[in-house]
Design an enzyme around this catalytic site. Sequence first.
Site, mmCIF file in Angstrom:
data_model
loop_
_atom_site.group_PDB
_atom_site.id
_atom_site.type_symbol
_atom_site.label_atom_id
_atom_site.label_comp_id
_atom_site.label_asym_id
_atom_site.label_seq_id
_atom_site.Cartn_x
_atom_site.Cartn_y
_atom_site.Cartn_z
ATOM 1 N N TRP A 35 -39.416 -8.569 -28.070
ATOM 2 C CA TRP A 35 -39.830 -9.863 -28.495
ATOM 3 C C TRP A 35 -40.660 -9.995 -29.584
ATOM 4 O O TRP A 35 -41.555 -8.948 -29.711
ATOM 5 C CB TRP A 35 -40.843 -9.982 -26.982
ATOM 6 N N ASP A 74 -43.852 -4.473 -20.031
ATOM 7 C CA ASP A 74 -43.906 -5.957 -20.042
ATOM 8 C C ASP A 74 -42.920 -6.403 -18.949
ATOM 9 O O ASP A 74 -41.570 -6.276 -19.305
ATOM 10 C CB ASP A 74 -43.628 -6.420 -21.406
ATOM 11 N N ALA A 117 -41.942 -9.881 -17.528
ATOM 12 C CA ALA A 117 -42.323 -11.546 -17.858
ATOM 13 C C ALA A 117 -41.265 -12.260 -16.875
ATOM 14 O O ALA A 117 -41.125 -13.287 -16.938
ATOM 15 C CB ALA A 117 -42.142 -11.710 -19.270
ATOM 16 N N LYS A 126 -42.618 -17.761 -16.048
ATOM 17 C CA LYS A 126 -41.254 -18.050 -15.782
ATOM 18 C C LYS A 126 -40.861 -18.123 -14.181
ATOM 19 O O LYS A 126 -40.386 -19.091 -13.948
ATOM 20 C CB LYS A 126 -40.209 -16.872 -16.233
HETATM 21 C C1 LMR Z 1 -39.614 -16.458 -25.614
HETATM 22 O O1 LMR Z 1 -39.360 -15.506 -25.923
HETATM 23 O O2 LMR Z 1 -38.933 -17.745 -25.922
HETATM 24 C C2 LMR Z 1 -40.985 -16.873 -24.457
HETATM 25 O O3 LMR Z 1 -41.494 -15.639 -24.258
HETATM 26 C C3 LMR Z 1 -41.703 -17.896 -25.004
HETATM 27 C C4 LMR Z 1 -42.530 -17.342 -26.179
HETATM 28 O O4 LMR Z 1 -43.761 -17.333 -26.061
HETATM 29 O O5 LMR Z 1 -42.047 -16.766 -27.253
#
Ligand code: LMR
Length: 394
Positions: free
Chosen positions: A127, A208, A210, A243
């Site tokens: 991410w 993590d 999520a 989420k």
């Molecule tokens: C994403 O990866 O799209 C989500 O986790 C939202 C974000 O904050 O980036």
Amino acid sequence: MFETLKAQPADNILALMQMYKDDPRETKIDLGVGVYKDATGLTPIMRAVKSAEHQLWEAQNSKSYTGLAGDPDFGDALVKLVLGDAVRRANVAAAATPGGTGAVRQAFELIQMARPDARVFVSDPTWPNHLSMLKYLGMTIVPYRYFDEDTRGVDFDGMTADLKTAQKGDVILLHGCCHNPTGANLNATQWDAVIKILQDSGATPMIDIAYQGFGDGLDADAAATRKVAASVPECLIAASCSKNFGIYRERTGMLMAVSSDASAQKLNQGTLAYLNRQNFSFPPDHGARLVTMILNDDALRADWMAELEDIRNAMLGLRSQLASELQRLSGSDRFGFLAEHRGMFSRLGTTPDMVAKLRDDHGIYMVGDSRMNIAGLNAQTVPILAKAIIDVGI
Ligand code: LMR
């Protein structure tokens, strides 16, 4: 004094949200930011959340402060949801945070406090905000191989070879389930091998999580996190409720520090509370309270679980539909990975030029690394996307 500031790089995901908003085409399709959408394009408030809000509005008679680590009942409820009975509750320090991002940020700061020279191993890719926050904090990032561009699965040999270079004092950041951005995940045997590396190296895992409930189910998605937590002396877990409870803007998350004994827990708990105080003082309460009410009430919990299961199955249905549509159009199985991936995302595995072509020629928005939010599709837009993918020559 502010004239000394430099413009900061835009966050790719958030910049894409704006580009999509600005696009006047009615046929545009948003597969960008990771937000669940139903078949009508709405990100709905879940039924149990609405009911809990109603009850809360009736019953709540004060909005005075809770605790620095948030309401203890939230701690108990979320630790149980994520960790089940894998570890003793008394060994878990838990602090509510503003969303899962807040938990990740607090975890990084905790690591930095404990070990200023810690290296943080991150999957390549991960991410983007993991990297952004680590850079912002001046921490050392070590990427480990993760995604196999050919199979669009996990490059497990590369991953393990890289993780074996970690040492005690390093941190290995893992995605508990539903890897963001690829959608490619480890199987149970592979998780066992990662646990062995953690045990052999003494490196500390940070997980993590999520998207619990978006992949294979609430318990299945937490299985790896639970096994890791039960197998190593120390572990950090950043959990998000954004989420799986659909409460994105309420900023509801939790950082957990699991240790092998209760005295370490006391120190960890105090440190998490201290870190909250330094950064924002008390964490947001509204979302956390709704989650606690839902998890602690049989009827609300059952309704939430049923709706979450519908959401998960809807995404799985879209995955299969897209994979079979692409199989039909391409006459090959090369898109079969889309049905194997889990969670909201799949990395298509194409170039930024192709991603731009999909956007310019077809109004289809995905992140530049070709991450698609599967939940941005519906039964009608799947064939449009499939045709566009073939048309641009992917
Ligand atoms: C994403 O990866 O799209 C989500 O986790 C939202 C974000 O904050 O980036």
